[in-house]
Design a protein around this motif. Structure first.
Motif, PDB file in Angstrom:
ATOM      1  N   ALA A  25       3.228  29.495 -13.990  1.00  0.00           N
ATOM      2  CA  ALA A  25       4.028  29.055 -15.145  1.00  0.00           C
ATOM      3  C   ALA A  25       4.914  27.882 -14.743  1.00  0.00           C
ATOM      4  O   ALA A  25       5.609  27.942 -13.731  1.00  0.00           O
ATOM      5  CB  ALA A  25       4.896  30.206 -15.628  1.00  0.00           C
ATOM      6  N   MET A  26       4.853  26.813 -15.533  1.00  0.00           N
ATOM      7  CA  MET A  26       5.781  25.681 -15.317  1.00  0.00           C
ATOM      8  C   MET A  26       6.262  25.193 -16.677  1.00  0.00           C
ATOM      9  O   MET A  26       5.445  24.802 -17.522  1.00  0.00           O
ATOM     10  CB  MET A  26       5.077  24.544 -14.565  1.00  0.00           C
ATOM     11  N   ALA A  27       7.574  25.219 -16.865  1.00  0.00           N
ATOM     12  CA  ALA A  27       8.145  24.723 -18.115  1.00  0.00           C
ATOM     13  C   ALA A  27       7.764  23.245 -18.237  1.00  0.00           C
ATOM     14  O   ALA A  27       8.048  22.462 -17.338  1.00  0.00           O
ATOM     15  CB  ALA A  27       9.656  24.895 -18.086  1.00  0.00           C
ATOM     16  N   ASN A  58       7.321  28.838 -19.683  1.00  0.00           N
ATOM     17  CA  ASN A  58       7.990  29.914 -20.433  1.00  0.00           C
ATOM     18  C   ASN A  58       8.110  29.626 -21.928  1.00  0.00           C
ATOM     19  O   ASN A  58       8.439  28.521 -22.360  1.00  0.00           O
ATOM     20  CB  ASN A  58       9.320  30.328 -19.816  1.00  0.00           C
ATOM     21  N   GLN A 109       3.691  33.111 -20.761  1.00  0.00           N
ATOM     22  CA  GLN A 109       4.848  33.698 -20.080  1.00  0.00           C
ATOM     23  C   GLN A 109       6.004  33.770 -21.068  1.00  0.00           C
ATOM     24  O   GLN A 109       6.380  32.754 -21.654  1.00  0.00           O
ATOM     25  CB  GLN A 109       5.267  32.858 -18.878  1.00  0.00           C
ATOM     26  N   HIS A 190       8.730  37.266 -17.890  1.00  0.00           N
ATOM     27  CA  HIS A 190       9.446  36.568 -16.817  1.00  0.00           C
ATOM     28  C   HIS A 190      10.596  37.458 -16.354  1.00  0.00           C
ATOM     29  O   HIS A 190      11.674  37.457 -16.944  1.00  0.00           O
ATOM     30  CB  HIS A 190       9.954  35.214 -17.309  1.00  0.00           C
ATOM     31  N   LYS A 243       6.431  38.806 -13.732  1.00  0.00           N
ATOM     32  CA  LYS A 243       6.816  38.020 -12.550  1.00  0.00           C
ATOM     33  C   LYS A 243       8.130  38.600 -12.057  1.00  0.00           C
ATOM     34  O   LYS A 243       9.074  38.759 -12.846  1.00  0.00           O
ATOM     35  CB  LYS A 243       6.967  36.545 -12.929  1.00  0.00           C
ATOM     36  N   MET A 284      12.687  29.808  -5.060  1.00  0.00           N
ATOM     37  CA  MET A 284      11.332  29.573  -5.583  1.00  0.00           C
ATOM     38  C   MET A 284      10.928  28.117  -5.464  1.00  0.00           C
ATOM     39  O   MET A 284       9.756  27.785  -5.429  1.00  0.00           O
ATOM     40  CB  MET A 284      11.211  30.051  -7.049  1.00  0.00           C
ATOM     41  N   GLY A 327       4.585  27.909  -2.535  1.00  0.00           N
ATOM     42  CA  GLY A 327       4.288  27.286  -1.247  1.00  0.00           C
ATOM     43  C   GLY A 327       2.822  27.026  -0.950  1.00  0.00           C
ATOM     44  O   GLY A 327       2.507  26.306  -0.009  1.00  0.00           O
ATOM     45  N   ARG A 329      -0.537  25.339  -0.661  1.00  0.00           N
ATOM     46  CA  ARG A 329      -0.954  23.936  -0.771  1.00  0.00           C
ATOM     47  C   ARG A 329      -2.376  23.696  -0.299  1.00  0.00           C
ATOM     48  O   ARG A 329      -2.942  22.646  -0.562  1.00  0.00           O
ATOM     49  CB  ARG A 329      -0.019  23.035   0.079  1.00  0.00           C
ATOM     50  N   GLY A 349       1.868  26.243  -8.382  1.00  0.00           N
ATOM     51  CA  GLY A 349       2.704  25.496  -9.312  1.00  0.00           C
ATOM     52  C   GLY A 349       2.589  23.991  -9.119  1.00  0.00           C
ATOM     53  O   GLY A 349       1.734  23.321  -9.705  1.00  0.00           O
ATOM     54  N   ARG A 350       3.423  23.438  -8.234  1.00  0.00           N
ATOM     55  CA  ARG A 350       3.545  21.977  -8.129  1.00  0.00           C
ATOM     56  C   ARG A 350       2.234  21.229  -7.893  1.00  0.00           C
ATOM     57  O   ARG A 350       2.015  20.183  -8.545  1.00  0.00           O
ATOM     58  CB  ARG A 350       4.628  21.629  -7.096  1.00  0.00           C
TER      59      ARG A 350
HETATM   60  C1  LIG Z   1       8.309  21.832 -13.377  1.00  0.00           C
HETATM   61  C2  LIG Z   1       8.429  23.285 -13.040  1.00  0.00           C
HETATM   62  C3  LIG Z   1       8.692  24.200 -14.040  1.00  0.00           C
HETATM   63  C4  LIG Z   1       8.740  25.563 -13.763  1.00  0.00           C
HETATM   64  N1  LIG Z   1       8.889  26.447 -14.799  1.00  0.00           N
HETATM   65  C5  LIG Z   1       8.723  27.771 -14.574  1.00  0.00           C
HETATM   66  C6  LIG Z   1       8.636  28.670 -15.658  1.00  0.00           C
HETATM   67  O1  LIG Z   1       8.684  28.306 -16.828  1.00  0.00           O
HETATM   68  N2  LIG Z   1       8.466  29.978 -15.359  1.00  0.00           N
HETATM   69  C7  LIG Z   1       8.357  30.435 -14.065  1.00  0.00           C
HETATM   70  O2  LIG Z   1       8.181  31.637 -13.851  1.00  0.00           O
HETATM   71  N3  LIG Z   1       8.420  29.601 -13.039  1.00  0.00           N
HETATM   72  C8  LIG Z   1       8.564  28.281 -13.253  1.00  0.00           C
HETATM   73  N4  LIG Z   1       8.536  27.409 -12.210  1.00  0.00           N
HETATM   74  C9  LIG Z   1       8.334  27.950 -10.849  1.00  0.00           C
HETATM   75  C10 LIG Z   1       6.839  28.042 -10.509  1.00  0.00           C
HETATM   76  O3  LIG Z   1       6.135  28.938 -11.328  1.00  0.00           O
HETATM   77  C11 LIG Z   1       6.651  28.510  -9.064  1.00  0.00           C
HETATM   78  O4  LIG Z   1       7.170  29.813  -8.935  1.00  0.00           O
HETATM   79  C12 LIG Z   1       7.342  27.564  -8.076  1.00  0.00           C
HETATM   80  O5  LIG Z   1       7.122  26.210  -8.413  1.00  0.00           O
HETATM   81  C13 LIG Z   1       6.814  27.794  -6.645  1.00  0.00           C
HETATM   82  O6  LIG Z   1       5.423  27.567  -6.590  1.00  0.00           O
HETATM   83  P1  LIG Z   1       4.825  26.198  -5.965  1.00  0.00           P
HETATM   84  O7  LIG Z   1       5.383  26.089  -4.581  1.00  0.00           O
HETATM   85  O8  LIG Z   1       3.335  26.400  -5.989  1.00  0.00           O
HETATM   86  O9  LIG Z   1       5.284  25.074  -6.818  1.00  0.00           O
HETATM   87  C14 LIG Z   1       8.540  26.033 -12.435  1.00  0.00           C
HETATM   88  C15 LIG Z   1       8.299  25.100 -11.418  1.00  0.00           C
HETATM   89  C16 LIG Z   1       8.233  23.746 -11.700  1.00  0.00           C
HETATM   90  C17 LIG Z   1       7.922  22.787 -10.592  1.00  0.00           C
END
Ligand SMILES: Cc1cc2nc3c(=O)[nH]c(=O)nc-3n(C[C@H](O)[C@H](O)[C@H](O)COP(=O)(O)O)c2cc1C
Length: 420
Positions: A25-27, A58, A109, A190, A243, A284, A327, A329, A349-350
């Motif tokens: 999930a990424m906003a 979300n 989410q 969430h 989550k 996170m 984390g 990658r 995520g990223r």
């Molecule tokens: C732009 C952005 C928006 C995010 N929005 C949410 C969200 O809406 N809900 C959520 O549970 N986590 C959100 N996260 C956290 C990610 O789901 C994830 O837990 C976090 O980025 C770590 O994973 P990664 O290292 O693969 O990026 C967001 C992360 C980023 C970068």
């Protein structure tokens, strides 16, 4: 040899995820009018990316309390797919269809930020209090500057009355019902990152002495009610996951978290995603308030932030479908976590914001392990960051940067990994 990443996973509700890579999930920060329409183009791109499942950013259950001013949200009650709600269901159906048009199951989410709702996020007005289990304000630090930033960013929370708690439970259930009627394959609650469900679960933010606080079991009641009432109203084949934040093994709350996880398992959740951190301590995003001690050399060689905790949960609940996020990658990192038994699903995520088809690279057996990955450096902080709380600004810079990349690929523009 095919990697275990391409194995399908079946959830208890019967939903089959065709592989183990899940877009976390990424906003997206694109829904200015809080409708999901502007999100469709981004999800059309992710839908062709080879993901085993797609978690949406979300969706807020109450338009008055948002995480960012650009979150999609429900505005009022949802009473079912009757004539009055035709346009609403059509709007969300368009979004669910954009996500799932190539057969990848998508889960929405759903969230309430509680005390973490920024002053400018939500229709309640910039001076109105946020709501929370108890009136415990957010503290990003003790210096005058940190206190000032906290006071500008958030209003003080107000403890919810019992009737308000019941009302917010209904808002979660309404939102889940709308997502089911729109055609999503499931929802993820969430319950991590310091948002309202997490605020209820935690003894630091829930000081209540009524039926929603006082013991780990009572603090879990808020989310257990949401799950019970949602189950009663959505189809049996609709997935309900959560989550959740990891707890430090050495912390006083570790066994309390384990008690709450056991209750969630008993309530029949389809999967649990493990993450960690809050706005006060953004683990996170890789910006913990205090450095987290590395547990062993083997862990240091791994990518995942919360691997040890996931393994503990796995040890206690071998049948629970676990997703681990934070984390990852590289293909090697994802495979190691699965082969080690830490998780069934890998949340990404990223990298998904830079490369919406990241799984196609990880699952392509003709690509050597050394090339199957997307290493990312931290987003360079803005010049003024040295005057501000490092972890808060760092986490904010990451979120803003990657949301901007999502907006870029949605418009058909190239994305860029952060560079110095
Ligand atoms: C732009 C952005 C928006 C995010 N929005 C949410 C969200 O809406 N809900 C959520 O549970 N986590 C959100 N996260 C956290 C990610 O789901 C994830 O837990 C976090 O980025 C770590 O994973 P990664 O290292 O693969 O990026 C967001 C992360 C980023 C970068």
């Amino acid at each position: 040899m095919p990697s275990p990443l391409s194995d399908p996973v079946k959830l208890p509700c019967g939903l089959v995820l065709p592989n183990r890579l899940s877009k976390a999930a990424m906003a997206e920060m694109m829904a200015k009018s809080h409708h999901p329409d502007p999100l469709c183009e981004a999800y059309e791109k992710w839908s062709t990316g080879g993901w085993g499942s797609i978690l949406t950013g979300n969706v807020q259950v109450d338009i008055n309390h948002l995480g960012s001013p650009f979150d999609p949200a429900l505005n009022g009650e949802y009473t079912g797919p009757d004539d009055e709600n035709k346009a609403l269901v059509a709007r969300w159906t368009k979004y669910a269809t954009a996500c799932q048009q190539h057969g990848t199951p998508a889960l929405a989410q759903i969230c309430h930020p509680g005390r973490q709702s920024f002053r400018v996020a939500g229709k309640r007005g910039i001076f109105a209090n946020t709501i929370a289990p108890s009136a415990v304000p957010i503290s990003v630090g003790d210096s005058w500057l940190e206190c000032f930033i906290g006071a500008v960013a958030w209003t003080k929370p107000r403890a919810m009355s019992t009737a308000e708690v019941q009302g917010v439970i209904s808002q979660f259930v309404d939102t889940a019902r709308l997502m089911a009627d729109a055609g999503f394959s499931g929802i993820e609650l969430h319950g991590a990152h310091g948002y309202l469900i997490d605020q209820f679960l935690s003894s630091k933010t829930n000081l209540r002495t009524d039926e929603f606080g006082g013991t780990p079991e009572k603090r879990a009641r808020f989310v257990l009610e949401i799950i019970k009432q949602t189950r009663a109203i959505v189809p049996q084949t609709f997935a309900i996951g959560i989550k959740l934040n990891s707890a430090d093994h050495s912390s006083a709350t570790f066994e309390e978290t384990m008690t709450q996880i056991a209750l969630l398992v008993e309530a029949g959740i389809d999967f649990m995603e493990i993450s960690g951190g809050t706005y006060e301590d953004p683990q996170m995003m890789g910006y913990p308030k205090a450095e987290i001690p590395v547990k062993s050399e083997r862990t240091a060689a791994r990518e995942a932030f919360f691997l040890e905790f996931a393994k503990t949960v796995r040890g206690r609940h071998p049948d629970l479908i676990l997703m681990l996020t934070g984390g990852f990658r590289t293909r090697a990192g994802c495979v190691a976590a699965i082969e080690d038994g830490a998780c069934d699903l890998v949340g990404i995520g990223r990298p998904a914001a830079i490369e919406p088809a990241f799984p196609l690279l990880l699952l392509d057996e003709s690509v050597k392990d050394e090339k199957a990955g997307l290493p990312l450096i931290k987003v360079p902080p803005p010049w003024y960051a040295k005057f501000l709380p490092r972890n808060l600004i760092g986490a904010g810079a990451e979120t803003t940067y990657y949301a901007a990349q999502i907006q870029r690929f949605a418009r058909g523009l190239a994305t860029y990994a952060p560079a110095l």
